[in-house]
Design a protein around this motif. Structure first.
Motif, short mmCIF file in Angstrom:
data_model
loop_
_atom_site.label_atom_id
_atom_site.label_comp_id
_atom_site.label_asym_id
_atom_site.label_seq_id
_atom_site.Cartn_x
_atom_site.Cartn_y
_atom_site.Cartn_z
N SER A 138 -46.73 -38.75 23.51
CA SER A 138 -47.39 -37.70 24.36
C SER A 138 -47.28 -37.57 25.72
CB SER A 138 -48.86 -37.72 23.84
OG SER A 138 -49.41 -36.87 24.91
N MET A 139 -46.89 -36.73 26.43
CA MET A 139 -46.67 -36.59 27.84
C MET A 139 -47.85 -37.01 28.57
SD MET A 139 -43.61 -36.58 29.17
CE MET A 139 -42.70 -37.41 27.55
N LEU A 140 -49.05 -36.74 28.01
CA LEU A 140 -50.24 -36.83 28.43
C LEU A 140 -50.35 -38.32 28.93
CD1 LEU A 140 -53.03 -36.17 29.16
CD2 LEU A 140 -53.96 -36.90 27.07
N ILE A 141 -49.68 -39.12 28.18
CA ILE A 141 -49.72 -40.65 28.71
C ILE A 141 -48.93 -40.87 29.80
CG2 ILE A 141 -49.51 -43.15 27.90
CD1 ILE A 141 -51.16 -42.19 25.69
N ARG A 168 -34.90 -39.67 33.07
CA ARG A 168 -33.63 -40.22 32.51
C ARG A 168 -32.94 -39.38 31.58
NH1 ARG A 168 -33.43 -45.72 33.77
NH2 ARG A 168 -31.17 -46.18 33.46
N LYS A 169 -33.48 -38.50 30.72
CA LYS A 169 -32.82 -37.53 29.99
C LYS A 169 -32.04 -36.74 30.82
CE LYS A 169 -35.83 -38.15 26.03
NZ LYS A 169 -36.75 -37.64 25.32
N ILE A 170 -32.73 -36.32 32.02
CA ILE A 170 -31.80 -35.29 32.96
C ILE A 170 -30.72 -35.85 33.43
CG2 ILE A 170 -32.10 -33.82 34.98
CD1 ILE A 170 -35.28 -33.62 34.59
N LEU A 171 -30.90 -37.32 33.91
CA LEU A 171 -29.67 -37.81 34.64
C LEU A 171 -28.55 -38.15 33.67
CD1 LEU A 171 -31.91 -40.41 36.57
CD2 LEU A 171 -30.54 -38.60 37.62
N ASN A 172 -28.95 -38.49 32.36
CA ASN A 172 -27.99 -38.45 31.17
C ASN A 172 -27.23 -36.97 30.94
OD1 ASN A 172 -28.17 -41.34 30.68
ND2 ASN A 172 -30.07 -40.75 29.47
N GLU A 249 -39.88 -32.03 29.32
CA GLU A 249 -40.92 -33.08 29.15
C GLU A 249 -41.69 -33.08 30.57
OE1 GLU A 249 -38.89 -36.31 26.23
OE2 GLU A 249 -38.87 -36.74 28.40
N ILE A 250 -40.73 -32.75 31.61
CA ILE A 250 -41.28 -33.02 33.16
C ILE A 250 -42.22 -31.55 33.17
CG2 ILE A 250 -40.97 -32.84 35.40
CD1 ILE A 250 -40.10 -35.53 33.88
N ARG A 251 -41.89 -30.74 32.68
CA ARG A 251 -42.77 -29.29 32.78
C ARG A 251 -44.13 -29.69 32.17
NH1 ARG A 251 -38.26 -25.05 31.84
NH2 ARG A 251 -37.89 -24.24 34.02
N GLU A 252 -44.15 -30.29 31.02
CA GLU A 252 -45.20 -30.60 30.28
C GLU A 252 -46.12 -31.66 30.97
OE1 GLU A 252 -44.61 -32.09 26.32
OE2 GLU A 252 -46.62 -31.97 25.61
N LEU A 253 -45.27 -32.65 31.50
CA LEU A 253 -45.89 -33.73 32.28
C LEU A 253 -47.00 -33.11 33.60
CD1 LEU A 253 -44.34 -36.83 33.31
CD2 LEU A 253 -45.99 -36.15 34.54
N TYR A 280 -35.46 -47.74 30.67
CA TYR A 280 -36.05 -46.42 30.73
C TYR A 280 -35.32 -45.51 29.90
CZ TYR A 280 -38.89 -48.57 34.48
OH TYR A 280 -39.71 -49.30 35.22
N THR A 281 -36.03 -44.63 29.27
CA THR A 281 -35.30 -43.54 28.33
C THR A 281 -35.82 -42.28 28.51
OG1 THR A 281 -37.24 -43.90 26.53
CG2 THR A 281 -34.94 -45.22 26.41
N GLY A 282 -37.01 -41.89 29.51
CA GLY A 282 -37.43 -40.77 29.43
C GLY A 282 -38.05 -40.37 31.02
N PRO A 283 -39.21 -39.86 31.15
CA PRO A 283 -39.63 -39.81 32.56
C PRO A 283 -39.67 -41.05 33.32
CG PRO A 283 -40.96 -38.62 30.98
CD PRO A 283 -40.16 -39.57 30.25
N ILE A 284 -39.61 -41.02 34.55
CA ILE A 284 -39.54 -42.17 35.46
C ILE A 284 -40.42 -41.87 36.80
CG2 ILE A 284 -37.50 -43.52 34.72
CD1 ILE A 284 -35.61 -42.09 36.52
N PHE A 285 -40.98 -42.63 37.53
CA PHE A 285 -41.59 -42.31 38.60
C PHE A 285 -41.59 -43.63 39.51
CE2 PHE A 285 -44.55 -43.40 34.81
CZ PHE A 285 -44.21 -42.10 34.19
N GLU A 286 -41.87 -43.06 40.65
CA GLU A 286 -41.90 -44.21 41.87
C GLU A 286 -42.54 -43.42 43.05
OE1 GLU A 286 -38.10 -46.15 42.41
OE2 GLU A 286 -38.05 -45.45 44.33
#
Length: 441
Positions: A138-141, A168-172, A249-253, A280-286
């Motif tokens: 879940s993107m909630l996490i 990461r999916k967008i970058l891929n 995913e990012i929109r949901e996040l 990393y495979t999905g959303p990433i943050f910094e």
RNA sequence: GAGAUUGUAGCUCAGUCGGUUAGAGCGUCAGAUUGUGGUCCUGAAGGUCGCGGGUUCGAUUCCCGUCAUUCUCCCCA
């Protein structure tokens, strides 16, 4: 007699009370927030078998793992942990009966063998404060990770941070769109990452030097030479399933972030964010500070749905972020956010003579019973010396209990900050020290 | 890993165009009526001038090397 020159290991540091009091306050804030979101503490050893750590971070980072000489070259070669995510993944793999989703926090030092740069908050030994959750896609996490980082930084008083979010999916997807091998993503990211410092023209030159095909560079340019919003990007890549999935995913996040009450001025989608770690495979943050561009990221993390599977052979979704204690601490120092403080002691009880020592001890016990941090001078000495001690340590109150006070069954409290003092009983003294009563002239 | 910078007292730094006992501020310690600190005053302690070599009658100063530091790039917390 021969002497050994005392020195600290390069990139490591000692911390005196005036630093530790602040560092503890920072981690106290973190623990409180982590627990508020339902994360529980764990700890793993500082030392791990090398094969547990190696091959998870990517080539560059692997070289920075501190290997220990003990049993060098064997299967049992040991190393100091490079981060807390991989040891945690190992722990999850070894504890298959954890109730999922499992949410843990972990505050420990980690070690990296690179060149220290204190000004940028870069050290060889530093504390990571990790939160991770396994067992949910879940993107909630993912949103909670951002929300927690936001709440901690906000609580500490930061006002200029920005949590950058990418996927990461967008970058891929972009790599795929440019007609490049998936294995080139890393290299493409490295250049994309520079877009926050360099113009597209400069990045383009670099890509040409790296001998990427012209057609690929041109396609990358179409996407990257302007600040693309999530919507623009979505329109630009209509047929790219990978990128579209990442965008969704990012929109949901973002939707969850809004509902969690995270102020949108503190986070944003940033295509130029390309975190290097392999897992990393999905959303990433910094998180970066906009007014401290030289300072490295304060927090960083992302989703790593494949990592635990490297130990179990079975995919297990996971996402986490780490708050960099040393980065946060260094930034707060540089931004003058830390009040000078040397002790948490509130009152020093003076000692006049051997005979009156027991009265002073009694008073100290009484004050401590009220949860007041109390010190007592360890031996009778000149009052002057005891005052000097209290003053240098920044202890705000002196409790004076001499012949005069004892006869009246009272004590004198002096506020060293204002210089005012008064004869009073213990109840009154407690109120004054706790700040519930002000000393009048 | 590449480039640059700096190295003098516990800390921050002066200084010597190569010359006898290397300075300041802050800090530390001790004094000035033995029940009162933080201001002020007086005094004291504290330095192989990073280390090794070279040039020179003479090097802390000039040259070479070395170690260390800090900064930028890279990457990251």
């Amino acid at each position: 007699m021969s002497q050994i020159k005392p020195r600290v290991f390069k990139g490591a540091r000692d911390f005196l009370p005036e630093q530790m009091l602040h560092r503890e306050r920072i981690t106290d804030v973190m623990r409180k927030v982590f627990k508020k979101y339902g994360f529980s503490p764990i700890e793993t050893p500082a030392i791990e078998y090398l094969d547990v750590l190696a091959g998870k971070y990517g080539e560059d980072a692997d070289r920075l793992i501190y290997r220990l000489d003990y049993k060098s070259g064997t299967k049992d070669q040991a190393a100091l942990h490079y981060d807390l995510t991989v040891p945690f993944s190992r722990l999850v793999a070894m504890n298959p009966d954890l109730t999922l989703p499992f949410k843990r926090y972990q505050i420990q030092p980690v070690w990296r063998a690179d060149r220290p740069q204190p000004h940028q908050g870069r050290f060889r030994e530093f504390y990571q404060c990790d939160i991770d959750a396994v067992g949910s896609k879940s993107m909630l996490i993912d949103a909670e990770m951002v929300a927690i980082a936001y709440e901690v930084l906000k609580t500490l008083g930061f006002t200029t941070f920005i949590i950058k979010i990418n996927n990461r999916k967008i970058l891929n997807g972009i790599t795929q769109y440019a007609g490049l091998e998936a294995s080139m993503t890393q290299e493409v990211c490295r250049s994309i990452d520079k877009l926050d410092k360099m113009s597209w023209d400069d990045v383009e030159k670099e890509l040409i030097e790296k001998e990427f095909p012209d057609s690929s560079i041109q396609k990358l340019g179409n996407l990257l030479n302007k600040n693309l919003t999530l919507d623009n990007l979505s329109e630009a890549l209509p047929d790219n399933a990978l990128a579209q999935e990442g965008i969704a995913e990012i929109r949901e996040l973002f939707g969850f972030l809004k509902e969690l009450g995270v102020d949108s001025q503190y986070y944003s989608f940033d295509l130029s964010l390309a975190r290097g770690l392999d897992y990393y495979t999905g959303p990433i943050f910094e998180t970066k500070l906009s007014d401290q561009p030289h300072m490295g990221s304060l927090t960083g993390g992302g989703r790593y749905d494949q990592l635990i599977g490297m130990f179990t052979g079975k995919e297990m979704p996971a996402v986490g972020t780490t708050l960099g204690l040393d980065r946060i601490f260094t930034a707060m120092q540089q931004l003058n956010m830390l009040e000078p403080i040397k002790t948490s002691t509130k009152v020093l009880v003076a000692v006049f003579s051997k005979e009156e020592m027991k009265n002073s001890l009694q008073l100290a016990s009484q004050l401590r019973a009220f949860d007041i941090a109390t010190e007592i001078f360890p031996e009778p000495d000149k009052l002057k010396k005891q005052f000097t001690y209290a003053d240098k340590k920044g202890i705000p109150f002196m409790a004076i209990l001499g012949q005069t006070e004892i006869e009246e069954n009272k004590l004198t409290i002096k506020d060293l900050r204002t210089g005012k003092q008064k004869l009073m009983n213990i109840e009154e003294a407690v109120k004054v020290i706790l700040g519930n009563l002000t000393l009048e002239d």
